[in-house]
Design an enzyme around this catalytic site. Structure first.
Site, PDB file in Angstrom:
ATOM      1  N   PRO A 159       0.808  -1.227   0.000  1.00 14.50           N
ATOM      2  CA  PRO A 159       0.000   0.000   0.000  1.00 14.50           C
ATOM      3  C   PRO A 159       0.840   1.277   0.000  1.00 14.50           C
ATOM      4  O   PRO A 159       1.783   1.411   0.773  1.00 14.50           O
ATOM      5  CB  PRO A 159      -0.820  -0.110   1.287  1.00 14.50           C
ATOM      6  CG  PRO A 159      -0.130  -1.116   2.130  1.00 14.50           C
ATOM      7  CD  PRO A 159       0.621  -2.020   1.203  1.00 14.50           C
ATOM      8  N   GLU A 160       0.522   2.181  -0.904  1.00 14.40           N
ATOM      9  CA  GLU A 160       1.139   3.505  -0.953  1.00 14.40           C
ATOM     10  C   GLU A 160       0.011   4.530  -0.812  1.00 14.40           C
ATOM     11  O   GLU A 160      -1.098   4.166  -0.427  1.00 14.40           O
ATOM     12  CB  GLU A 160       1.918   3.671  -2.267  1.00 14.40           C
ATOM     13  CG  GLU A 160       3.044   2.630  -2.396  1.00 14.40           C
ATOM     14  CD  GLU A 160       3.833   2.748  -3.701  1.00 14.40           C
ATOM     15  OE1 GLU A 160       3.782   3.817  -4.336  1.00 14.40           O
ATOM     16  OE2 GLU A 160       4.490   1.770  -4.067  1.00 14.40           O
ATOM     17  N   ARG A 171       1.830 -10.578   6.973  1.00 17.04           N
ATOM     18  CA  ARG A 171       3.277 -10.501   7.200  1.00 17.04           C
ATOM     19  C   ARG A 171       3.664  -9.608   8.374  1.00 17.04           C
ATOM     20  O   ARG A 171       4.811  -9.602   8.796  1.00 17.04           O
ATOM     21  CB  ARG A 171       3.983 -10.054   5.917  1.00 17.04           C
ATOM     22  CG  ARG A 171       3.788 -11.089   4.801  1.00 17.04           C
ATOM     23  CD  ARG A 171       4.672 -10.826   3.624  1.00 17.04           C
ATOM     24  NE  ARG A 171       6.083 -10.886   3.965  1.00 17.04           N
ATOM     25  CZ  ARG A 171       7.060 -10.586   3.124  1.00 17.04           C
ATOM     26  NH1 ARG A 171       6.767 -10.206   1.907  1.00 17.04           N
ATOM     27  NH2 ARG A 171       8.316 -10.654   3.503  1.00 17.04           N
TER      28      ARG A 171
END
Ligand SMILES: [Zn+2]
Length: 277
Positions: free
Chosen positions: A2-3, A109
């Site tokens: 995600p950005e 993660r």
């Protein structure tokens, strides 16, 4: 990963999901997602969402009673809304709402982070205070872009990803912006001519708008690295395939430990000198 656009979409989703609702209970597993934060404080979270802000890739959530949460989605973090009985693998923290739906923070993660802190102090948290201008929230101008990265000795793409200069661009959207601006990712900011700065400025906004529009329809935001996800991007992840613009095979190389995709023909290493700029 995600950005800015994906985090902005997450912000809009949270606003939508929590609109008119109350958090009746907060839950958080004992994981490193809450590192640097106070789990007990997180568990006390209750009431309505007062505002949801975003700075770069950080979400700043303010709840009734002055309670706040700083959220960073890391590599695989995502907010999901599900029914009370639904099982959500990798759910690390949950906000149970007064309609019995549950907003999960899922993160396989666990590079993401949730920090519970007083809402008035969220912007002063070190991680947020050091961030540079946000192209969407601050409306980055071409002058501000030059001011932010013009003096960097790093390669252009690395400078664009430096969150203390401009915040929100990561590996995907920095590459997309450079492709749109027809600039080689290894160029030094100092070598850019005024018209190239203007092109880069326009390209940053275009890349972000494109991603926001492309991804906004989905109830669940899909990250391009996820199995089965489509790649909506022009250059990112397209090494070996023909350039969308000129059909030259897209190339990849490593910059600051990350893979950079670019078109060797559309983004020449040596800038074309123009007689007037
Ligand atoms: Zn090309």
């Amino acid at each position: 990963m995600p950005e800015l656009p994906e985090v902005e979409l997450a912000r809009r989703q949270l606003e939508r999901w929590l609109d008119g609702r109350k958090v009746v209970r907060a839950e958080a597993d004992k994981t490193r997602i809450l590192r640097g934060g106070d789990r007990e404080r997180f568990l006390k979270l209750k009431g309505r969402l007062v505002r949801a802000d975003r700075r770069g890739k950080y979400l700043l959530l303010s709840f009734e009673g002055g309670q706040g949460v700083l959220a960073h989605l890391g590599m695989t973090g995502k907010f999901l809304r599900r029914g009370a009985a639904d099982l959500v693998p990798w759910s690390r923290a949950r906000l149970v709402l007064d309609d019995a739906s549950v907003v999960h923070y899922r993160d396989p993660r666990m590079f993401g982070q949730l920090v519970a802190a007083p809402s008035e102090g969220l912007r002063a948290l070190k991680a947020v205070a050091k961030l540079g201008l946000d192209p969407l929230a601050d409306g980055l101008t071409v002058e501000q872009l030059i001011e932010a990265i013009g003096d960097s000795r790093q390669a252009l793409k690395v400078a664009l990803m430096d969150q203390t200069r401009i915040t929100g661009l990561g590996n995907i959207h920095a590459a997309e912006a450079l492709f749109r601006a027809r600039l080689h990712p290894g160029r030094k900011p100092k070598s850019l001519e005024p018209k190239e700065w203007r092109a880069l400025h326009k390209a940053i906004h275009a890349a972000l708008s494109f991603a926001l529009a492309a991804e906004d329809s989905e109830d669940e935001i899909a990250y391009v690295e996820e199995p089965g996800a489509k790649n909506p991007f022009l250059i990112y992840g397209r090494a070996g395939t023909p350039c969308r613009r000129c059909r030259t095979p897209v190339k990849a190389f490593t910059q600051a430990g990350r893979t950079t995709h670019f078109c060797p023909r559309c983004q020449p290493k040596r800038p074309k000198r123009s007689p007037q700029t």
